[in-house]
Design a protein around this motif. Structure first.
Motif, PDB file in Angstrom:
ATOM      1  N   LYS A   1    -148.095 -27.001 -11.525  1.00 13.54           N
ATOM      2  CA  LYS A   1    -147.711 -26.875 -10.122  1.00 13.54           C
ATOM      3  C   LYS A   1    -147.083 -28.130  -9.501  1.00 13.54           C
ATOM      4  N   CYS A   2    -147.133 -29.275 -10.156  1.00 14.06           N
ATOM      5  CA  CYS A   2    -146.630 -30.498  -9.507  1.00 14.06           C
ATOM      6  C   CYS A   2    -145.562 -31.229 -10.313  1.00 14.06           C
ATOM      7  N   VAL A   3    -145.675 -31.177 -11.642  1.00 12.64           N
ATOM      8  CA  VAL A   3    -144.870 -32.082 -12.467  1.00 12.64           C
ATOM      9  C   VAL A   3    -143.371 -31.795 -12.411  1.00 12.64           C
ATOM     10  N   SER A   4    -142.999 -30.565 -12.030  1.00 13.82           N
ATOM     11  CA  SER A   4    -141.561 -30.301 -11.926  1.00 13.82           C
ATOM     12  C   SER A   4    -140.901 -31.234 -10.913  1.00 13.82           C
ATOM     13  N   CYS A   5    -141.647 -31.679  -9.915  1.00 16.99           N
ATOM     14  CA  CYS A   5    -141.094 -32.621  -8.935  1.00 16.99           C
ATOM     15  C   CYS A   5    -141.693 -34.018  -9.065  1.00 16.99           C
ATOM     16  N   HIS A   6    -142.839 -34.115  -9.725  1.00 12.98           N
ATOM     17  CA  HIS A   6    -143.498 -35.418  -9.866  1.00 12.98           C
ATOM     18  C   HIS A   6    -143.731 -35.690 -11.341  1.00 12.98           C
ATOM     19  N   GLY A   7    -142.664 -35.748 -12.097  1.00 12.39           N
ATOM     20  CA  GLY A   7    -142.832 -35.973 -13.530  1.00 12.39           C
ATOM     21  C   GLY A   7    -141.694 -36.793 -14.072  1.00 12.39           C
TER      22      GLY A   7
ATOM     23  N   GLN B   1    -139.057 -37.853  -9.549  1.00 11.97           N
ATOM     24  CA  GLN B   1    -140.243 -38.526  -9.005  1.00 11.97           C
ATOM     25  C   GLN B   1    -140.155 -38.464  -7.492  1.00 11.97           C
ATOM     26  N   LYS B   2    -140.306 -37.275  -6.946  1.00 10.67           N
ATOM     27  CA  LYS B   2    -140.229 -37.160  -5.492  1.00 10.67           C
ATOM     28  C   LYS B   2    -141.328 -38.018  -4.874  1.00 10.67           C
ATOM     29  N   GLY B   3    -140.962 -38.672  -3.793  1.00 15.38           N
ATOM     30  CA  GLY B   3    -141.937 -39.558  -3.150  1.00 15.38           C
ATOM     31  C   GLY B   3    -142.340 -40.706  -4.055  1.00 15.38           C
TER      32      GLY B   3
ATOM     33  N   GLY C   1    -149.858 -44.116  -8.063  1.00 15.99           N
ATOM     34  CA  GLY C   1    -149.534 -43.605  -6.740  1.00 15.99           C
ATOM     35  C   GLY C   1    -148.040 -43.478  -6.526  1.00 15.99           C
ATOM     36  N   GLY C   2    -147.665 -43.236  -5.285  1.00 16.19           N
ATOM     37  CA  GLY C   2    -146.266 -43.006  -4.947  1.00 16.19           C
ATOM     38  C   GLY C   2    -145.714 -44.138  -4.123  1.00 16.19           C
ATOM     39  N   LYS C   3    -144.617 -43.860  -3.436  1.00 14.73           N
ATOM     40  CA  LYS C   3    -143.972 -44.959  -2.723  1.00 14.73           C
ATOM     41  C   LYS C   3    -144.799 -45.416  -1.531  1.00 14.73           C
ATOM     42  N   ASN C   4    -145.728 -44.606  -1.091  1.00 10.54           N
ATOM     43  CA  ASN C   4    -146.590 -45.049   0.007  1.00 10.54           C
ATOM     44  C   ASN C   4    -147.954 -45.518  -0.477  1.00 10.54           C
ATOM     45  N   GLY C   5    -148.039 -45.862  -1.740  1.00 10.51           N
ATOM     46  CA  GLY C   5    -149.304 -46.406  -2.251  1.00 10.51           C
ATOM     47  C   GLY C   5    -150.105 -45.386  -3.026  1.00 10.51           C
TER      48      GLY C   5
ATOM     49  N   LYS D   1    -155.304 -34.537   0.732  1.00 11.43           N
ATOM     50  CA  LYS D   1    -154.893 -34.286   2.114  1.00 11.43           C
ATOM     51  C   LYS D   1    -153.634 -33.436   2.151  1.00 11.43           C
ATOM     52  N   ARG D   2    -152.701 -33.763   1.246  1.00  9.73           N
ATOM     53  CA  ARG D   2    -151.446 -33.012   1.194  1.00  9.73           C
ATOM     54  C   ARG D   2    -151.684 -31.547   0.850  1.00  9.73           C
ATOM     55  N   LEU D   3    -152.616 -31.306  -0.069  1.00 11.77           N
ATOM     56  CA  LEU D   3    -152.885 -29.931  -0.477  1.00 11.77           C
ATOM     57  C   LEU D   3    -153.480 -29.136   0.671  1.00 11.77           C
TER      58      LEU D   3
ATOM     59  N   GLU E   1    -144.412 -30.157   6.882  1.00 11.10           N
ATOM     60  CA  GLU E   1    -143.399 -30.603   5.917  1.00 11.10           C
ATOM     61  C   GLU E   1    -144.002 -31.470   4.809  1.00 11.10           C
ATOM     62  N   HIS E   2    -145.186 -32.023   5.030  1.00  8.84           N
ATOM     63  CA  HIS E   2    -145.802 -32.844   3.988  1.00  8.84           C
ATOM     64  C   HIS E   2    -146.765 -32.069   3.093  1.00  8.84           C
ATOM     65  N   HIS E   3    -146.925 -30.774   3.385  1.00  4.85           N
ATOM     66  CA  HIS E   3    -147.813 -29.969   2.542  1.00  4.85           C
ATOM     67  C   HIS E   3    -147.287 -29.934   1.099  1.00  4.85           C
ATOM     68  N   MET E   4    -148.213 -29.985   0.123  1.00 10.77           N
ATOM     69  CA  MET E   4    -147.851 -29.913  -1.293  1.00 10.77           C
ATOM     70  C   MET E   4    -148.558 -28.730  -1.945  1.00 10.77           C
ATOM     71  N   PRO E   5    -147.951 -28.052  -2.887  1.00 11.01           N
ATOM     72  CA  PRO E   5    -146.520 -28.114  -3.176  1.00 11.01           C
ATOM     73  C   PRO E   5    -145.744 -27.525  -1.992  1.00 11.01           C
TER      74      PRO E   5
HETATM   75  C1  HEC Z   1    -140.628 -28.718  -5.156  1.00 13.34           C
HETATM   76  C2  HEC Z   1    -140.960 -30.094  -5.367  1.00 13.34           C
HETATM   77  C3  HEC Z   1    -142.397 -30.554  -5.244  1.00 13.34           C
HETATM   78  C4  HEC Z   1    -143.523 -30.037  -5.855  1.00 13.34           C
HETATM   79  C5  HEC Z   1    -143.626 -28.827  -6.785  1.00 13.34           C
HETATM   80  C6  HEC Z   1    -144.606 -30.921  -5.488  1.00 13.34           C
HETATM   81  N1  HEC Z   1    -144.151 -31.929  -4.667  1.00 13.34           N
HETATM   82 FE1  HEC Z   1    -145.232 -33.510  -3.969  1.00 13.34          FE
HETATM   83  N2  HEC Z   1    -143.575 -34.268  -3.037  1.00 13.34           N
HETATM   84  C7  HEC Z   1    -142.346 -33.662  -3.013  1.00 13.34           C
HETATM   85  C8  HEC Z   1    -141.446 -34.431  -2.157  1.00 13.34           C
HETATM   86  C9  HEC Z   1    -139.982 -34.086  -1.844  1.00 13.34           C
HETATM   87  C10 HEC Z   1    -142.193 -35.539  -1.688  1.00 13.34           C
HETATM   88  C11 HEC Z   1    -141.690 -36.656  -0.771  1.00 13.34           C
HETATM   89  C12 HEC Z   1    -141.644 -36.196   0.643  1.00 13.34           C
HETATM   90  C13 HEC Z   1    -142.985 -36.238   1.290  1.00 13.34           C
HETATM   91  O1  HEC Z   1    -143.595 -37.315   1.295  1.00 13.34           O
HETATM   92  O2  HEC Z   1    -143.444 -35.192   1.772  1.00 13.34           O
HETATM   93  C14 HEC Z   1    -143.531 -35.406  -2.248  1.00 13.34           C
HETATM   94  C15 HEC Z   1    -144.562 -36.297  -2.015  1.00 13.34           C
HETATM   95  C16 HEC Z   1    -145.834 -36.162  -2.516  1.00 13.34           C
HETATM   96  C17 HEC Z   1    -146.914 -37.087  -2.295  1.00 13.34           C
HETATM   97  C18 HEC Z   1    -146.824 -38.378  -1.500  1.00 13.34           C
HETATM   98  C19 HEC Z   1    -146.372 -39.535  -2.355  1.00 13.34           C
HETATM   99  C20 HEC Z   1    -146.175 -40.791  -1.530  1.00 13.34           C
HETATM  100  O3  HEC Z   1    -146.703 -41.831  -1.921  1.00 13.34           O
HETATM  101  O4  HEC Z   1    -145.516 -40.700  -0.492  1.00 13.34           O
HETATM  102  C21 HEC Z   1    -148.022 -36.584  -2.918  1.00 13.34           C
HETATM  103  C22 HEC Z   1    -149.414 -37.206  -2.969  1.00 13.34           C
HETATM  104  C23 HEC Z   1    -147.621 -35.351  -3.551  1.00 13.34           C
HETATM  105  N3  HEC Z   1    -146.289 -35.114  -3.300  1.00 13.34           N
HETATM  106  C24 HEC Z   1    -148.480 -34.549  -4.288  1.00 13.34           C
HETATM  107  C25 HEC Z   1    -148.106 -33.365  -4.909  1.00 13.34           C
HETATM  108  C26 HEC Z   1    -149.018 -32.543  -5.690  1.00 13.34           C
HETATM  109  C27 HEC Z   1    -150.491 -32.861  -5.946  1.00 13.34           C
HETATM  110  C28 HEC Z   1    -148.297 -31.478  -6.129  1.00 13.34           C
HETATM  111  C29 HEC Z   1    -148.789 -30.301  -6.949  1.00 13.34           C
HETATM  112  C30 HEC Z   1    -149.937 -29.627  -6.492  1.00 13.34           C
HETATM  113  C31 HEC Z   1    -146.937 -31.633  -5.635  1.00 13.34           C
HETATM  114  N4  HEC Z   1    -146.857 -32.784  -4.895  1.00 13.34           N
HETATM  115  C32 HEC Z   1    -145.907 -30.738  -5.901  1.00 13.34           C
HETATM  116  C33 HEC Z   1    -141.968 -32.531  -3.701  1.00 13.34           C
HETATM  117  C34 HEC Z   1    -142.816 -31.737  -4.488  1.00 13.34           C
END
Ligand code: HEC
Length: 477
Positions: free
Chosen positions: A180-186, A190-192, A205-209, A224-226, A233-237
């Motif tokens: 569920k995450c690695v397609s964008c965070h792998g 490396q989103k974020g 961690g990511g760009k914010n630590g 928190k994001r989940l 807009e910060h909800h993940m995925p």
């Molecule tokens: C479709 C692409 C996509 C998927 C799938 C995705 N993310 Fe993200 N994620 C992003 C983007 C774009 C950002 C940067 C924008 C933001 O901060 O919201 C981000 C940022 C984050 C950050 C913040 C990193 C930082 O330091 O700012 C976290 C934590 C995170 N994602 C966790 C997850 C987790 C856990 C999953 C899987 C359950 C997930 N993401 C799935 C696109 C995705």
């Protein structure tokens, strides 16, 4: 219309042009060592010129691709700069290699120069490959089924045979992240600035630590994001992508709160019954990423909880997970809260419609807090084990008529306290392990709560001929 990201998408194809052409130029330079190739010398500046131009084109498309926001992080930065430097070297090389240019007159220097150019091309190409195929892609094929080498197509979740024996990270958490995450965070994106495909990346961690604070789930950016509402807009995925199921969220919350261990099994880490019963869904044939735990929740929908209140509670360390987002029900875990549980429960009263599971295990809950708990009239599961409650607090629980599971293990309660549970017709599981209820009282406990499964921590009911309750307990359904 000018579409930056469309042109940017050409980058991976275009990069092959400068690679091929500049390598050819370098090769010709070395062939000049042989007399019979020397007639080709005038071609070198021309070929280098074309190579330099395509390198510049690759830079432009690369920068456009980067600006689309799909890629960021250190790996992109170093690829970008090495690409720009390569284009610069190729251009310089062309200028110097022209007829009458600095290198044109000294074949040895020209060959040396071509080596610098070739090195720059290969480094850039390799770093670019890291971005699309993952770090170390060159060596992947060399290991049969290397853990890091396994390509994730993001779709399948391998079920585990037994959740208790499964490795918490490798078999469960890691799989959730892979699907569920690695397609964008792998490796490829490396989103974020975040990668979630292995231990060190997750901890970096990511760009914010850092995104995980082991032991403190509610403070962890990742959880928190989940938990943010899907439309945030910060909800993940992100909302349009496959979402985590209840068992996924429960798993990650449990894993972080237990210290985010990367090696131990679930059993070694330690898990309570109610969390375990949710994670059991990862077991068996039908367990797939889409197969979700469907808890029994009341039929009717309830209004969504006030997001501002949820946010406030979360900043105080309360973990609140949606149980069934469609219906609005919530579960709350107060294990890591920053102030006395009794007072937080007061703030939580507006959630009386939504809250159906409540976990207070090992907290500083007292009888005063029990009064607040009785306000959550829809509660189905309540864990108040290892707290400071007494029989007086138990009196409040008589109002919880929907309660199905109750854990009182380790509490200072006696049989008198249990008498208040009599009205709980729906109670199906009760844990009174290690309480002050004496063995002499046990037969009475069993007959008082005859329809519940009671965990007494080893006490066995002696068999009596006259005991009809035993008959009831063992009858075949
Ligand atoms: C479709 C692409 C996509 C998927 C799938 C995705 N993310 Fe993200 N994620 C992003 C983007 C774009 C950002 C940067 C924008 C933001 O901060 O919201 C981000 C940022 C984050 C950050 C913040 C990193 C930082 O330091 O700012 C976290 C934590 C995170 N994602 C966790 C997850 C987790 C856990 C999953 C899987 C359950 C997930 N993401 C799935 C696109 C995705």
């Amino acid at each position: 219309m000018f579409n930056a990201s469309l042109i940017g998408n050409l980058h991976p194809a275009i990069v092959h042009l400068p690679i091929g052409i500049l390598v050819l130029a370098g090769l010709l330079e070395w062939l000049m060592l042989f007399r019979r190739f020397r007639s080709g010398a005038p071609l070198i500046p021309l070929i280098t010129a074309i190579g330099a131009l395509t390198a510049i084109l690759a830079c432009i498309t690369g920068l456009l691709l980067e600006s689309s926001g799909e890629y960021d992080g250190d790996a992109v930065t170093r690829h970008k700069w090495s690409g720009l430097i390569t284009a610069l070297i190729a251009s310089t090389y062309f200028v110097a290699r022209r007829k009458g240019g600095l290198l044109g007159m000294f074949p040895n220097r020209a060959r040396l120069g071509s080596l610098v150019m070739l090195a720059s091309v290969s480094i850039t190409g390799h770093w670019g490959g890291d971005l699309t195929h993952g770090s170390g892609f060159l060596w992947k094929g060399m290991y049969p089924t290397g853990k890091d080498g396994s390509e994730s197509n993001g779709s399948t979740f391998r079920p585990v045979a037994d959740v208790l024996q499964a490795k918490a990270y490798q078999d469960l958490v890691g799989q959730v992240m892979t699907t569920k995450c690695v397609s964008c965070h792998g490796p490829s994106k490396q989103k974020g600035g975040l990668r979630l495909d292995d231990q060190s990346q997750i901890l970096n961690g990511g760009k914010n630590g850092i995104v995980i604070t082991p032991g403190f789930a509610a403070n962890s950016e990742l959880l928190k994001r989940l938990l943010l509402p899907p439309e945030d807009e910060h909800h993940m995925p992100p909302k349009e992508k496959p979402q985590l199921s209840l068992q996924d969220r429960t798993l990650i919350e449990w894993w972080i709160s237990k210290g985010a261990d990367f090696n131990k099994t679930v059993k070694e880490i330690g898990i309570d019954d109610s969390t375990l019963s949710i994670l059991r869904i990862y077991q068996g044939e039908q367990a797939t990423a889409s197969h979700t735990y469907e808890p029994l929740v009341p039929e009717e929908n309830v209004p969504d909880a006030d997001p501002a209140l949820l946010e406030k509670l979360r900043t105080q360390g309360v973990v609140i997970l949606p149980i069934d987002p469609a219906k609005g029900y919530l579960m709350a875990n107060l294990i890591n809260v920053s102030r006395p549980v009794d007072s937080i429960l007061i703030d939580m009263q507006p959630l009386s419609d939504q809250l159906i599971w409540l976990k207070l295990s090992g907290s500083d809950l007292t009888d005063a807090g029990c009064k607040q708990i009785s306000g959550f009239r829809r509660l189905i599961r309540l864990q108040v084990d290892q707290t400071r409650i007494t029989d007086a607090g138990m009196a409040e629980f008589s109002k919880l008529i929907s309660l199905e599971r109750l854990n009182l293990a380790g509490d200072s309660i006696t049989f008198q306290g249990l008498l208040h549970l009599k009205a709980m017709k729906s109670l199906s599981t009760l844990n009174i392990w290690n309480t002050r209820i004496s063995n002499e009282d046990m037969p009475e406990v069993f007959s008082l709560l005859s329809s519940a499964k009671i965990d007494t921590g080893g006490y066995k009911l002696p068999f009596l001929d006259t005991d009809t309750m035993i008959m009831k307990d063992t009858r075949k359904k």
